[in-house]
Design a protein around this motif. Structure first.
Motif, PDB file in Angstrom:
ATOM      1  N   MET A   1       0.848  -1.207   0.000  1.00 48.48           N
ATOM      2  CA  MET A   1       0.000   0.000   0.000  1.00 48.48           C
ATOM      3  C   MET A   1       0.878   1.250   0.000  1.00 48.48           C
ATOM      4  O   MET A   1       1.946   1.251   0.607  1.00 48.48           O
ATOM      5  N   GLN A  23      -5.926   4.527   6.862  1.00 47.97           N
ATOM      6  CA  GLN A  23      -5.269   3.222   6.754  1.00 47.97           C
ATOM      7  C   GLN A  23      -5.947   2.187   7.652  1.00 47.97           C
ATOM      8  O   GLN A  23      -6.152   1.047   7.256  1.00 47.97           O
ATOM      9  N   SER A  26      -9.156   0.994   6.132  1.00 47.07           N
ATOM     10  CA  SER A  26      -8.920   0.161   4.966  1.00 47.07           C
ATOM     11  C   SER A  26      -8.327  -1.197   5.370  1.00 47.07           C
ATOM     12  O   SER A  26      -8.683  -2.226   4.809  1.00 47.07           O
ATOM     13  N   LEU A  27      -7.444  -1.212   6.369  1.00 49.19           N
ATOM     14  CA  LEU A  27      -6.832  -2.474   6.796  1.00 49.19           C
ATOM     15  C   LEU A  27      -7.837  -3.388   7.484  1.00 49.19           C
ATOM     16  O   LEU A  27      -7.831  -4.600   7.260  1.00 49.19           O
ATOM     17  N   ALA A  29     -11.027  -3.441   6.898  1.00 49.06           N
ATOM     18  CA  ALA A  29     -11.883  -3.936   5.817  1.00 49.06           C
ATOM     19  C   ALA A  29     -11.177  -5.039   5.023  1.00 49.06           C
ATOM     20  O   ALA A  29     -11.763  -6.078   4.742  1.00 49.06           O
ATOM     21  N   GLN A  30      -9.890  -4.830   4.711  1.00 49.73           N
ATOM     22  CA  GLN A  30      -9.143  -5.840   3.946  1.00 49.73           C
ATOM     23  C   GLN A  30      -9.015  -7.135   4.703  1.00 49.73           C
ATOM     24  O   GLN A  30      -9.122  -8.226   4.151  1.00 49.73           O
ATOM     25  N   CYS A  31      -8.752  -6.988   6.012  1.00 48.17           N
ATOM     26  CA  CYS A  31      -8.522  -8.153   6.836  1.00 48.17           C
ATOM     27  C   CYS A  31      -9.812  -8.963   6.992  1.00 48.17           C
ATOM     28  O   CYS A  31      -9.825 -10.179   6.792  1.00 48.17           O
ATOM     29  N   GLY A  33     -12.314  -8.764   5.026  1.00 50.71           N
ATOM     30  CA  GLY A  33     -12.695  -9.161   3.674  1.00 50.71           C
ATOM     31  C   GLY A  33     -11.983 -10.425   3.207  1.00 50.71           C
ATOM     32  O   GLY A  33     -12.423 -11.085   2.272  1.00 50.71           O
ATOM     33  N   ALA A  34     -10.855 -10.760   3.855  1.00 49.88           N
ATOM     34  CA  ALA A  34     -10.093 -11.949   3.459  1.00 49.88           C
ATOM     35  C   ALA A  34     -10.899 -13.226   3.679  1.00 49.88           C
ATOM     36  O   ALA A  34     -10.645 -14.239   3.047  1.00 49.88           O
ATOM     37  N   VAL A 175      -1.278  -8.702   4.960  1.00 51.29           N
ATOM     38  CA  VAL A 175      -2.075  -7.619   4.357  1.00 51.29           C
ATOM     39  C   VAL A 175      -1.808  -6.282   5.058  1.00 51.29           C
ATOM     40  O   VAL A 175      -2.077  -5.228   4.491  1.00 51.29           O
TER      41      VAL A 175
END
Ligand code: FFO
Ligand code: ATP
Length: 220
Positions: A1, A23, A26-27, A29-31, A33-34, A175
């Motif tokens: 990122m 951040q 977003s992190l 959500a990404q985590c 979302g995995a 991530v």
């Protein structure tokens, strides 16, 4: 990122603070979302890495862990395993806002109560000083600096424990790897960082799936 754009030179704390806020969102959500199955795989790999660290071998010493929240690595299976090895365990308790956390002994089946953010905390047992601390990472950078939920509790706790701070072991997922978190004077770097891919100290791998390099540290 991408790191914070630095067209005007080194970004100030106001800029860094709002960048960190974005951040974090977003992190998380990404985590999340995995997906659960993938996260469970990462969790068991991280537990296997941690299990092998000499610093957590026991049976002497106290290891501070945390009760997982949102998509954090779940250190509870490790805590049960360390307990079975005779290692003493402890959990952080926010006793006062914007102050260091205190640690209270934990054992399987003990009485707990909801703490801040409804995170369970021990409701009985001794107050202790861990020699090693598992610290949740939302984000981290190659220098060992971390991004947490923004309360500054771990930075304050590690700063207050000087000159004999516990060994800080950051745990998180790949991530969360960032180019830099734009470290500030209050940020305290981790001694070790453990992800599902490897264990490293700063940019130096300790045990790595890609092999140990010149920076490898045996016996940590
Ligand atoms: N699982 C887990 N346990 C943990 C932590 C953690 O990160 N993960 N902590 C690691 O720190 C401590 C709790 N962390 C907290 C962090 C922030 C706030 C809080 O009140 N936040 C404010 C906004 C903060 C700000 O921006 O100033 C809020 O939510 O309104 C509370 C507790 C101790 N236990
Ligand atoms: N030792 C300290 N003394 C006073 N204030 C501190 C100290 N350490 C951190 N802070 C303050 O706490 C806040 C922490 O923000 P930062 O972005 O570093 O949080 P974080 O490391 O992500 O959070 P956490 O440790 O709770 O997971 C900042 O406002 C910072 O000024």
């Amino acid at each position: 990122m991408a790191a914070l754009a630095t067209a005007k030179g080194v970004p100030g704390w106001a800029e860094v603070r709002s960048w960190r806020k974005a951040q974090r969102a977003s992190l998380v959500a990404q985590c999340l979302g995995a997906g659960r199955a993938e996260r469970e795989g990462w969790n068991s790999t991280i537990t296997a890495h941690l299990e092998g660290l000499p610093a957590l071998a026991g049976p002497t010493g106290t290891v501070g862990f945390y009760w997982p929240f949102k998509g954090e690595y779940d250190p509870r299976p490790l805590a049960r395993l360390l307990h079975a090895r005779g290692v003493r365990l402890a959990l952080p308790v926010v006793v006062e806002r914007a102050r260091p956390v205190a640690f209270r002994a934990w054992w399987p089946g003990m009485r707990m109560r909801p703490g801040v953010w409804n995170i369970p905390v021990p409701d009985e047992g001794d107050w202790v000083r861990p020699e090693a601390l598992l610290v949740p990472l939302l984000g981290f950078d190659p220098q060992g600096y971390r991004l947490g939920y923004g309360g500054g509790y771990y930075d304050r706790t590690l700063a207050a424990a000087r000159p004999t701070p516990p060994l800080a072991i950051g745990v998180g997922f790949e991530v969360g790897r960032l180019e830099t978190i734009h470290p500030q004077p209050h940020d305290v770097p981790m001694d070790l960082i453990v992800t599902e891919r490897r264990v490293f100290r700063g940019s130096a791998p300790v045990t790595a799936t890609e092999g140990s390099g010149p920076g490898s540290r045996e016996g940590v």
